[in-house]
Design a protein around this motif. Structure first.
Motif, PDB file in Angstrom:
ATOM      1  N   UNK A   1     -17.617  -1.151 -13.095  1.00  0.00           N
ATOM      2  CA  UNK A   1     -16.584  -2.163 -12.857  1.00  0.00           C
ATOM      3  C   UNK A   1     -15.252  -1.764 -13.487  1.00  0.00           C
ATOM      4  N   UNK A   2     -15.297  -0.929 -14.527  1.00  0.00           N
ATOM      5  CA  UNK A   2     -14.060  -0.507 -15.175  1.00  0.00           C
ATOM      6  C   UNK A   2     -13.168   0.299 -14.239  1.00  0.00           C
ATOM      7  N   UNK A   3     -13.780   0.958 -13.265  1.00  0.00           N
ATOM      8  CA  UNK A   3     -12.990   1.768 -12.326  1.00  0.00           C
ATOM      9  C   UNK A   3     -12.109   0.904 -11.436  1.00  0.00           C
ATOM     10  N   UNK A   4     -12.432  -0.381 -11.331  1.00  0.00           N
ATOM     11  CA  UNK A   4     -11.627  -1.263 -10.479  1.00  0.00           C
ATOM     12  C   UNK A   4     -10.495  -1.943 -11.260  1.00  0.00           C
ATOM     13  N   UNK A   5     -10.413  -1.721 -12.561  1.00  0.00           N
ATOM     14  CA  UNK A   5      -9.307  -2.267 -13.347  1.00  0.00           C
ATOM     15  C   UNK A   5      -7.998  -1.617 -12.900  1.00  0.00           C
ATOM     16  N   UNK A   6      -6.885  -2.322 -13.082  1.00  0.00           N
ATOM     17  CA  UNK A   6      -5.600  -1.691 -12.759  1.00  0.00           C
ATOM     18  C   UNK A   6      -5.446  -0.370 -13.506  1.00  0.00           C
TER      19      UNK A   6
END
Length: 105
Positions: A32-37
């Motif tokens: 999910x961290x890959x979808x952070x800005x």
């Protein structure tokens, strides 16, 4: 949503920044961290490695990947204050045991 090319680029940038093993842990444990800005996770990694070192950044990703979504400036200030007051070793142990202490508002 993120394109496959953008995701591959982001993972490659992470690997350049923190090493292949740590980047792999991020992908496996906290995708999910890959979808952070862009910049959020990277700034947090810079703070952790800058204050506590690269090895600590890898350990943090392993034990507390959620830290990488928090405000890097606030986290840096909390980690630096802890290191200044309590010492580097204690701060390193605290980051491993109770990483949320560095995310307090």
């Amino acid at each position: 949503t993120m394109s496959v090319e953008n995701m591959q680029d982001r993972i490659a940038e992470l690997a350049d920044m923190v090493g292949r093993q740590t980047a792999l842990e991020i992908v496996q444990k906290a995708p999910y961290l890959l979808s952070l800005p862009k910049g959020t996770m990277e700034d947090a990694l810079h703070v952790i490695s800058g204050v506590l070192g690269n090895e600590a950044a890898g350990k943090t990703v392993h034990s507390a990947p959620f830290l990488l979504r928090y405000d890097a400036g606030r986290m840096r200030d909390a980690m630096q204050a802890s290191a200044d007051i309590l010492g580097y070793e204690w701060t390193l142990r605290a980051a491993a045991r109770e990483p949320r202490m560095f995310t307090a508002e």
